[in-house]
Design an enzyme around this catalytic site. Structure first.
Site, short mmCIF file in Angstrom:
data_model
loop_
_atom_site.label_atom_id
_atom_site.label_comp_id
_atom_site.label_asym_id
_atom_site.label_seq_id
_atom_site.Cartn_x
_atom_site.Cartn_y
_atom_site.Cartn_z
N ARG A 1 14.97 3.33 32.83
CA ARG A 1 13.69 2.68 33.09
C ARG A 1 12.74 3.59 33.88
NH1 ARG A 1 11.29 -2.55 33.52
NH2 ARG A 1 10.04 -2.83 35.41
N LEU B 1 4.62 -2.41 32.89
CA LEU B 1 6.00 -2.73 32.53
C LEU B 1 6.34 -4.10 33.10
CD1 LEU B 1 7.86 0.62 33.26
CD2 LEU B 1 7.86 -0.55 31.06
N SER B 2 6.91 -4.97 32.28
CA SER B 2 7.39 -6.25 32.79
C SER B 2 8.66 -6.03 33.61
CB SER B 2 7.69 -7.21 31.63
OG SER B 2 6.50 -7.62 31.00
N ALA B 3 9.05 -7.05 34.36
CA ALA B 3 10.26 -6.97 35.18
C ALA B 3 11.49 -6.86 34.29
CB ALA B 3 10.37 -8.20 36.06
#
Length: 360
Positions: A38, A63-65
């Site tokens: 990530r 970026l989403s969680a």
């Protein structure tokens, strides 16, 4: 302000935490998450936050969680050979993980509103293909990205087996989103502040399941051109692979089978006991809601009271883990596929073609 799971020291520890919290539940999804770091999708100055269960935004980059991506990947029920459309494809992080599961005969398309984000995604994709140790472990369906508003797709565009939308969808656009699905297909999207899974069970039959309470920034509404007409977005064509490309896929697949058979022969019955490190026990805070970060909200699960271990337990496990790591150090990873290809009696240009011209 905290996330739904504990932060990790590295990508693998983040995935361990997501598994323990039951956000990652299947082996295919776990493998995809472990294969792509990530942190590689963060700008250098923000990488210290990459392994926290938080969304991240800088300018148009978003970026989403991790817990959201986990739920999305699980809900999509991905399989090799399917077609996938990512609406609001952003950095390409999700599309690349999906590509590891779809394999070389899948379709992997993304639509992104911001052209600078598409350039960022292409740079990250190129970095992954050239440098990642994980690339040769998978048969990859490389994503293709186009610029435009996903609410302005050409009426004649293909339908897809799997569709994900990464922005909040109004109720009035639900039918439009559903029209992008093939029969038997799955659509995952934030709809009315719920992450929702919609399955097309027939030409006009649907099953809907609410997964998780969320709040995403809404889809940007289309802007009309000066002529008053909308700017239609043309999705990438469904290209047929060349014979040369098919031959590369077949040769690499054959070499991987040989490597697998050799590994089974060396391990006898195929059940090789590799040394494993003892994972430290994870303490998750009890949370009944919600994390806000730049208009995105995600809900956490309420942890089991039995998860609340004492500090003494954690300290003992840290000591045992440190002791184990001193006693057993893993061998440095070896790219066996690369070694096999380079040992073939072939001209160097052909060897490098089989390796996708990768640097390592």
């Amino acid at each position: 302000m905290g996330g739904a799971v504990s932060a990790g020291e590295d990508n693998d520890e983040l995935i361990d935490n997501l598994k323990e919290a039951q956000y990652i539940r299947t082996e295919l999804v776990e493998q995809a998450f472990r294969a792509i770091d990530r942190a590689d999708y963060y700008l250098e100055e923000f990488k210290e936050n990459a392994y926290k269960d938080l969304a991240w935004k800088h300018g148009n980059i978003h970026l989403s969680a991790p817990c959201i991506y986990s739920e999305v990947m699980e809900a999509l029920d991905l399989q090799p050979g399917l077609s996938f459309l990512n609406l609001g494809s952003g950095t390409g992080y999700l599309s690349s993980m999906v590509g590891l599961i779809l394999g070389p005969f899948g379709v992997n398309h993304g639509v992104e509103l911001h052209s600078d984000v598409i350039e960022y995604a292409k740079q990250k994709l190129d970095f992954f293909i050239r440098t990642s140790d994980s690339f040769d472990k998978f048969d990859f369906c490389e994503p293709s990205f186009v610029a435009g508003n996903c609410l302005e797709l050409s009426p004649g565009c293909s339908r897809y087996d799997r569709v994900y939308c990464g922005a909040g969808v109004r109720k009035e656009h639900e039918e439009y989103m559903k029209s992008l699905l093939k029969v038997g297909g799955v659509l995952v999207l934030p709809l009315e502040e719920k992450l929702t899974k919609i399955t097309r069970t027939g030409p006009s039959a649907w099953e809907t399941k609410k997964i998780l309470a969320v709040s995403f920034a809404p889809l940007v509404q289309p802007c009309r051109s000066e002529s008053g007409k909308s700017r239609l977005v043309q999705l990438p064509p469904l290209a047929v692979r060349s014979l040369q490309d098919l031959a590369r896929i077949a040769i690499r697949g054959t070499i991987k089978k040989i490597i697998h058979q050799e590994a089974l022969s060396k391990s006898g019955n195929g059940l090789k006991n590799t040394p494993r490190f003892k994972r430290r026990r994870i303490r998750r805070r009890q949370m009944e809601t919600i994390v806000f970060l730049d208009k995105e909200v995600f809900a956490s699960r309420i942890s089991n009271p039995s998860d609340d271990n004492s500090c003494e337990d954690l300290e003992e496990e840290h000591q045992e883990e440190d002791k184990t790591s001193l006693e057993t150090k893993p061998d440095p990873p070896v790219n066996v596929l690369r070694e096999k290809v380079l040992s073939l009696p072939l001209p160097d240009p052909l060897k490098y073609y089989l390796l996708y011209y990768r640097e390592k």
